[in-house]
Design an enzyme around this catalytic site. Structure first.
Site, short mmCIF file in Angstrom:
data_model
loop_
_atom_site.label_atom_id
_atom_site.label_comp_id
_atom_site.label_asym_id
_atom_site.label_seq_id
_atom_site.Cartn_x
_atom_site.Cartn_y
_atom_site.Cartn_z
N SER A 163 0.80 -1.23 0.00
CA SER A 163 0.00 0.00 0.00
C SER A 163 0.83 1.27 0.00
CB SER A 163 -0.90 0.01 1.22
OG SER A 163 -1.67 -1.17 1.26
N HIS A 205 -15.20 -0.50 3.18
CA HIS A 205 -15.14 0.89 3.65
C HIS A 205 -16.39 1.67 3.28
CE1 HIS A 205 -10.81 -0.20 3.82
NE2 HIS A 205 -10.84 0.62 4.88
N CYS A 255 -7.72 1.93 1.56
CA CYS A 255 -8.76 1.07 0.99
C CYS A 255 -8.23 0.39 -0.28
CB CYS A 255 -9.99 1.90 0.65
SG CYS A 255 -11.27 0.94 -0.16
#
Lengths: 655, 371
Positions: free
Chosen positions: A326, A371, A384
């Protein structure tokens, strides 16, 4: 009897003789003239040739190696120097009883049979007048012992040599690299004339990359030798020029802190000053002591380093290719914004997984419940996955890869260190070549969250974060900060090399993404909010947790059930302070678990270390202690405590 | 009563008159050059210089004695000197084959003595003596017999093996035949035969090391550290001397031991290195002058024997010079021949000085005819 009467005519015989004598005289002259012509040929027409030959005979050029340049950190702390080494040596011609001397020496000093064998071998190869080293690194005791008994060993003597030394041992070892004995392969790469007297050469790291600067210029001595090679007198001399001293951009304080903080993991830390591309710290764990290599590492040591499964010799910061996870979401967001695939206000519905239309495969989000409706800002600070699956899928692999390449992924940063890896920014062409398979849309989806084939080195990550901190301005990362040609001259700063900026022109996009990153650490619900708490400055960050292996569709990740090697990598990237960034960093701790739990706290400590003035901290400490002056007992207790703790601390840990 | 005194002064007078001052001055000059060169070549070795001085005194004494030998006496002695010489050469060979290895020396009552050296004088004496009894120019038979007289000792010396001395002995005998009136066309024929025979001698008549020396001459680099080493180093020494030379005692090649045999057979290289082409010009002038003077003195010989012997000895001196300088400067194969009157070593010095003594002593003496 006296005058014998013959038929001979004395007069005729005299005449005959005289004519013969005249002919002989002429022939003598001609013959000697021919020899003289030969002499003329030698001494006049070919005089220069024979003069050169004669000099070749008796003039020997003996190289004098230059002193290798020193290496300092940015504050002038010594990282590599040369120290004096005492060796025991002898030339074959000076020792009358070599066998007996060696035998007696072995009784006197702890000389191993291996050393003796090496010595004998070198004696055979070298000239009989050239000293050969029997024992290196003589201790004071050994020197004393030998000196007392020196009369028993005529011809043997103790000499001084310069040897490379890394006073801090394993600190920054990957970055510094090490020197080792020159081998044939090395000699092919350098001017062999310059290295005639040099025994060591940079083998890795800075020592290798800046070999030409560190080495200096060799000097020489022309001596006269006789036909047996015995030196007679010195004819000429040219002093060597010492190598340049290098000042690295490394901040030793930060470097040591970084090594301390990741020493429990295999991993790497890279910190860059985004303003000028200077590398402030580059740590790779596990590490090794470069001093081992200087005088020829023993087989046992080398084998231990080589066969260690944690690969201590490998510089993870430059060479480790990790799935970035991420941590690349901010860059993905930027190229998505720039391509118009997403807008700052548009949102995606995160239901816990992403599916490619017409395909049942579920690309899961780390948050199973999803989410819900999620915007760019929240997609960053809550990391996310679905948002970025969607972004990458809609961008398509070509646009996505091209965009990420602008941040330096999939290519060398061009840092001034050897053996940098490109890692991999995958493309369909690459996959076809590598695996002979088509590119699936699913491959693109995975790239959106820094997984799949996408890998990056810690240096690339730190560099990419520095680009964000700079709003797209790119500067080539570099380790060399300044050079000092001579001790008497001031050091000269190296000018950072600017690269073309990234084509994301809208300032708004940068601000939107950076806002998301700030919220990662300072937002109420940011993934690394615990690491941001109480910071005296504002910083921006992004967590990453990279899967090491694929988890089946119907299973979930359970660390306790997996072998350590298959645990997730913990990553974190950050830059600070947000308004005027002075440091950008990337951290990876292999198989350490979640980025927010492991990597982010390390980043916070490093930022504190770098950004908060250590002297100020000390002052604060003193201020706190000053009021206690009134109580004498307390002072003493405090003093004793401080002294104790100071003693325990190694010298270099100044704070 | 005072006959002794009278005899002594008479003897002194005889000596003085028998000496050719011009030749002696030239020889002294040459020996002076030789001595300073030797001083450099021996590395200023005092002991060797002392020995050299003794050699010089000995050689000069023998020369002075030799001046007193008349052509007549020599002519009479020739056959005996020659016969004993050949006998000793045979003895040397027998001694060698009896297991003592190659030898040139023979021990006679504690005195070491080299018969081949004696032959340098004995052979031309014998040949001259032979021709002195014949009508000149000689007949084919006489030449044939004279040739045998030359070739027999020559072959014995070659067997030792000592090619250098054999060459000198052979040429000494040959020159006497030449002066006796060897017909020009024969001379030419001999030359042509020699040229044809050269390859045959090379392949069948030489030891391996001798063949190697000849090969080395044409390509010294083929064996840089072996047989080529001498020639390479001596040409470097001479060549690097240049026109003016490196100066006395300053020859790098000799000083630093690169030049082998530098005080004996290769001393010419030391001279060339230290005194250059100018030095060589002076040296060669002196040599040519001495040879020419020798030839001149020979023509003034008492009789045919004196002339033939004198001419032969003069040209032998020339052969010494030619072979040595040719070899050191790299145009002739390496043969053990010293530079006459300069190379270190008593034997050749004594022989050469004796030859000059004979040459001077055999002249027609005006004062003697008064007697």
């Amino acid at each position: 009897m006296e005058k014998r009467v013959t038929v001979k005519s004395e007069r005729d015989e005299y005449r005959l003789f005289r004519s013969r004598a005249i002919v002989a005289a002429i022939l003598v002259f001609i013959a000697l003239l021919l020899v003289f012509v030969r002499l003329f040929f030698l001494q006049v027409t070919h005089h220069d040739y024979y003069t050169a030959k004669s000099k070749e005979n008796y003039q020997k050029k003996i190289p004098i190696p230059p002193v290798r340049g020193l290496i300092y950190d940015r504050n002038g702390v010594l990282l590599a120097d040369n120290h004096i080494e005492y060796v025991l040596e002898a030339a074959e011609d000076d020792v009358s009883d070599m066998k007996g001397s060696l035998k007696r020496l072995m009784q006197l000093l702890p000389i191993t049979p291996l050393e003796v064998n090496k010595f004998k071998q070198k004696l055979r190869v070298n000239s009989r007048f050239q000293p050969v080293v029997l024992r290196q690194n003589m201790t004071e005791n050994e020197i004393a012992l030998f000196s007392e008994n020196r009369f028993r060993f005529p011809g043997f003597k103790i000499s001084v040599r310069m040897q490379r030394n890394y006073p801090l041992g394993s600190v920054a070892s990957h970055l510094l690299g090490y020197v080792g004995r020159i081998d044939k392969k090395d000699l092919k790469k350098v001017d062999s004339n310059e290295y005639k007297g040099t025994t060591h050469i940079g083998k890795s790291g800075i020592e290798k990359y800046y070999e030409s600067r560190l080495h200096g210029k060799a000097g020489y001595e022309v001596i006269e030798v006789d036909a047996h090679g015995k030196p007679q007198l010195k004819l000429a001399e040219q002093a060597p020029i010492a190598g340049e001293d290098l000042f690295l951009s490394i901040d030793l304080r930060l470097q040591i802190k970084a090594e301390e903080l990741i020493k429990d993991y295999n991993g790497a830390v890279v910190a860059i000053d985004p303003r000028n591309g200077e590398v402030l710290a580059m740590a790779s764990m596990p590490t090794y002591d470069p001093n081992l290599f200087v005088d020829g590492i023993s087989y046992r040591h080398y084998n231990a380093l080589r066969s260690n499964p944690d690969r201590p010799l490998y510089n993870r910061a430059l060479q480790g290719s990790y799935p970035p996870g991420s941590t690349v979401k901010p860059m993905a967001a930027l190229i998505g914004l720039n391509a118009g695939v997403v807008t700052p206000s548009s949102s995606v519905y995160g239901k816990g997984f992403f599916q490619i239309p017409g395909n049942r495969h579920r690309f899961r989000c780390w948050k199973k419940s999803g989410h819900g409706h999620i915007s760019l800002n929240r997609a960053i600070y809550q990391s996310c996955d679905v948002y970025f699956y969607d972004l990458a899928f809609r961008m398509g692999v070509k646009r996505f890869s091209k965009g990420m390449e602008k941040f330096g992924f999939g290519q060398k940063t061009g840092i001034d260190l050897p053996h940098e890896r490109t890692a991999l920014m995958p493309t369909p062409e690459w996959k076809r070549k590598r695996y002979d398979r088509f590119w699936y849309p699913g491959d693109t989806v995975n790239m959106g969250i820094g997984q799949g084939y996408f890998t990056a080195t810690p240096l690339q990550l730190a560099n990419a974060v520095a680009i964000i901190a700079n709003h797209g301005r790119r500067i080539k990362p570099h380790v060399l900060r300044a050079v000092r040609i001579s001790r008497n001259l001031p050091e000269k700063l190296v000018t950072p090399e600017k690269l073309p900026s990234i084509g994301v022109t809208k300032l708004r996009y940068w601000n939107d993404v950076i806002r998301g990153m700030v919220n990662v650490v300072h937002g109420e619900r940011g993934t690394a909010r615990r690491s941001g708490a109480g910071a005296k400055y504002r910083f921006a960050g992004k967590t990453g947790t990279a899967q090491v292996f694929g988890i089946a569709q119907n299973k979930s990740y359970n660390a306790s059930k997996l072998r350590k090697k298959l645990h997730d990598h913990a990553l974190f990237v950050a830059f600070a302070p947000v308004d005027n960034p002075r440091i950008a960093l990337a951290i990876i701790a292999e198989n350490a678990g979640g980025g927010s739990k492991v990597a982010a706290p390390i980043a916070r400590q490093l930022l504190d270390t770098y950004l908060l003035d250590p002297k100020e901290n000390e002052k604060n400490d003193e201020n706190i202690k000053k009021p206690s002056d009134s109580s004498p007992t307390l002072i003493n207790a405090n003093k004793i405590k401080r002294q104790k703790t100071e003693k325990k601390k190694p010298k270099r840990a100044t704070n | 009563m005072n006959t002794g005194d009278f005899n002594f002064s008479k003897l002194l007078l005889r000596w003085l008159t028998s000496i050719d001052l011009v030749l002696v001055v030239a020889i002294i000059l040459l020996i002076f050059l030789g001595t300073i060169t030797l001083f450099s070549a021996t590395g200023e070795n005092q002991a060797m210089m002392n020995t050299h001085t003794i050699h010089l005194i000995l050689a000069t004494s023998i020369m002075l004695i030799a001046t007193q030998l008349s052509s007549e006496i020599l002519n009479r002695w020739s056959i005996w000197v020659y016969a004993f010489g050949v006998l000793f050469l045979v003895l040397v060979l027998i001694q060698g084959s009896m297991g003592k290895g190659a030898q040139r020396w023979i021990e006679l009552g504690g005195l070491r003595f080299q018969p081949s050296e004696v032959m340098k004088l004995a052979v031309p004496m014998m040949v001259a003596s032979y021709f002195s009894k014949k009508t000149l120019p000689p007949s084919f038979k006489d030449i044939f017999i004279a040739s045998l007289l030359v070739v027999i000792p020559m072959l014995l010396i070659v067997k030792q093996p000592d090619l250098g001395t054999a060459l000198l002995v052979g040429s000494a005998g040959f020159f006497v035949i030449y002066f006796a009136g060897l017909p020009w066309k024969w001379l030419l024929a001999t030359l042509i035969a020699g040229i044809i025979a050269a390859p045959l001698i090379f392949y069948f008549g030489m030891h391996d090391y001798q063949r190697q020396r000849v090969l080395t001459l044409f390509n010294p680099d083929a064996d840089r550290l072996g047989s080529g080493y001498h020639i390479i180093q001596s040409t470097i020494a001479i060549g690097s001397g240049g026109v003016y030379g490196k100066g006395w005692l300053k020859g790098d090649q000799s000083r630093l031991d690169f030049l082998p045999e530098r005080h004996t057979d290769f001393i010419f290289a030391v001279f060339g290195e230290e005194f250059g082409l100018l030095g060589n010009l002076i040296l060669f002038s002196l040599y040519i002058f001495i040879i020419w003077r020798g030839l001149y003195l020979a023509t003034k010989g008492e009789d045919t024997f004196a002339r033939l012997l004198g001419g032969g000895l003069s040209l032998t001196f020339f052969i010494y010079l030619l072979v040595n300088t040719g070899m050191v400067s790299g145009v002739l194969p390496v043969v053990g021949v010293p530079l006459p009157l300069i190379s270190y070593g008593g034997t050749s010095l004594v022989t050469l000085m004796a030859a000059f003594g004979l040459l001077m002593g055999m002249r027609k003496r005006k004062k003697r005819s008064n007697h």
